[in-house]
Write a protein that holds these residues in place. Structure first.
Motif, PDB file in Angstrom:
ATOM      1  N   ARG A   1      55.403 -26.180  16.541  1.00 33.05           N
ATOM      2  CA  ARG A   1      54.886 -27.366  17.237  1.00 33.05           C
ATOM      3  C   ARG A   1      53.840 -26.972  18.295  1.00 33.05           C
ATOM      4  O   ARG A   1      52.814 -27.620  18.438  1.00 33.05           O
ATOM      5  CB  ARG A   1      56.031 -28.134  17.874  1.00 33.05           C
ATOM      6  CG  ARG A   1      55.561 -29.381  18.598  1.00 33.05           C
ATOM      7  CD  ARG A   1      56.750 -30.114  19.229  1.00 33.05           C
ATOM      8  NE  ARG A   1      56.325 -31.342  19.822  1.00 33.05           N
ATOM      9  CZ  ARG A   1      56.197 -32.485  19.182  1.00 33.05           C
ATOM     10  NH1 ARG A   1      56.477 -32.549  17.896  1.00 33.05           N
ATOM     11  NH2 ARG A   1      55.790 -33.561  19.805  1.00 33.05           N
ATOM     12  N   ARG A   2      54.113 -25.913  19.028  1.00 36.13           N
ATOM     13  CA  ARG A   2      53.184 -25.483  20.085  1.00 36.13           C
ATOM     14  C   ARG A   2      51.899 -24.886  19.517  1.00 36.13           C
ATOM     15  O   ARG A   2      50.848 -24.977  20.135  1.00 36.13           O
ATOM     16  CB  ARG A   2      53.858 -24.468  20.992  1.00 36.13           C
ATOM     17  CG  ARG A   2      54.815 -25.092  21.978  1.00 36.13           C
ATOM     18  CD  ARG A   2      55.208 -24.117  23.078  1.00 36.13           C
ATOM     19  NE  ARG A   2      55.663 -22.834  22.551  1.00 36.13           N
ATOM     20  CZ  ARG A   2      56.929 -22.482  22.395  1.00 36.13           C
ATOM     21  NH1 ARG A   2      57.887 -23.305  22.729  1.00 36.13           N
ATOM     22  NH2 ARG A   2      57.250 -21.295  21.918  1.00 36.13           N
TER      23      ARG A   2
ATOM     24  N   PRO B   1      47.453 -27.706  16.354  1.00 36.22           N
ATOM     25  CA  PRO B   1      46.732 -28.751  17.085  1.00 36.22           C
ATOM     26  C   PRO B   1      47.234 -30.121  16.638  1.00 36.22           C
ATOM     27  O   PRO B   1      47.777 -30.263  15.532  1.00 36.22           O
ATOM     28  CB  PRO B   1      45.274 -28.528  16.681  1.00 36.22           C
ATOM     29  CG  PRO B   1      45.317 -27.754  15.417  1.00 36.22           C
ATOM     30  CD  PRO B   1      46.606 -26.984  15.416  1.00 36.22           C
ATOM     31  N   PRO B   2      47.089 -31.155  17.477  1.00 41.68           N
ATOM     32  CA  PRO B   2      47.635 -32.480  17.160  1.00 41.68           C
ATOM     33  C   PRO B   2      47.291 -33.020  15.767  1.00 41.68           C
ATOM     34  O   PRO B   2      48.195 -33.530  15.093  1.00 41.68           O
ATOM     35  CB  PRO B   2      47.078 -33.370  18.273  1.00 41.68           C
ATOM     36  CG  PRO B   2      46.912 -32.433  19.432  1.00 41.68           C
ATOM     37  CD  PRO B   2      46.483 -31.119  18.813  1.00 41.68           C
TER      38      PRO B   2
ATOM     39  N   MET C   1      49.417 -31.183  13.358  1.00 41.56           N
ATOM     40  CA  MET C   1      50.834 -31.465  13.587  1.00 41.56           C
ATOM     41  C   MET C   1      51.245 -32.746  12.882  1.00 41.56           C
ATOM     42  O   MET C   1      52.340 -32.825  12.309  1.00 41.56           O
ATOM     43  CB  MET C   1      51.104 -31.548  15.092  1.00 41.56           C
ATOM     44  CG  MET C   1      52.552 -31.619  15.453  1.00 41.56           C
ATOM     45  SD  MET C   1      53.450 -30.170  14.884  1.00 41.56           S
ATOM     46  CE  MET C   1      54.882 -30.974  14.224  1.00 41.56           C
ATOM     47  N   GLY C   2      50.379 -33.739  12.897  1.00 36.83           N
ATOM     48  CA  GLY C   2      50.678 -34.989  12.205  1.00 36.83           C
ATOM     49  C   GLY C   2      50.840 -34.782  10.717  1.00 36.83           C
ATOM     50  O   GLY C   2      51.795 -35.280  10.099  1.00 36.83           O
TER      51      GLY C   2
END
Length: 59
Positions: A8-9, A12-13, A16-17
């Motif tokens: 998760r860390r 990047p967003p 992640m989606g």
């Protein structure tokens, strides 16, 4: 769970989606991922669930 948190860390967003969608699809009850892994199916299912929780929990 820690591995999921690390993933998760690192992502990047936007990635992640997409990863979340893929993870949901592969850990559904019908995916058979736990069956495809070597070892005990119930233990594998617990590992997959812990990984999923690590990915989904807020930082």
């Amino acid at each position: 769970m820690l591995l999921g948190s690390d993933v998760r860390r690192m992502l990047p967003p936007p990635a992640m989606g997409r990863f979340g969608d893929l993870l949901a699809a592969t850990t559904s009850d019908t995916s058979g991922l736990a069956d495809d892994m070597s070892g005990d199916r119930d233990a594998n299912a617990k590992l997959i669930e812990a990984f999923r929780q690590g990915v989904e929990q807020p930082i």
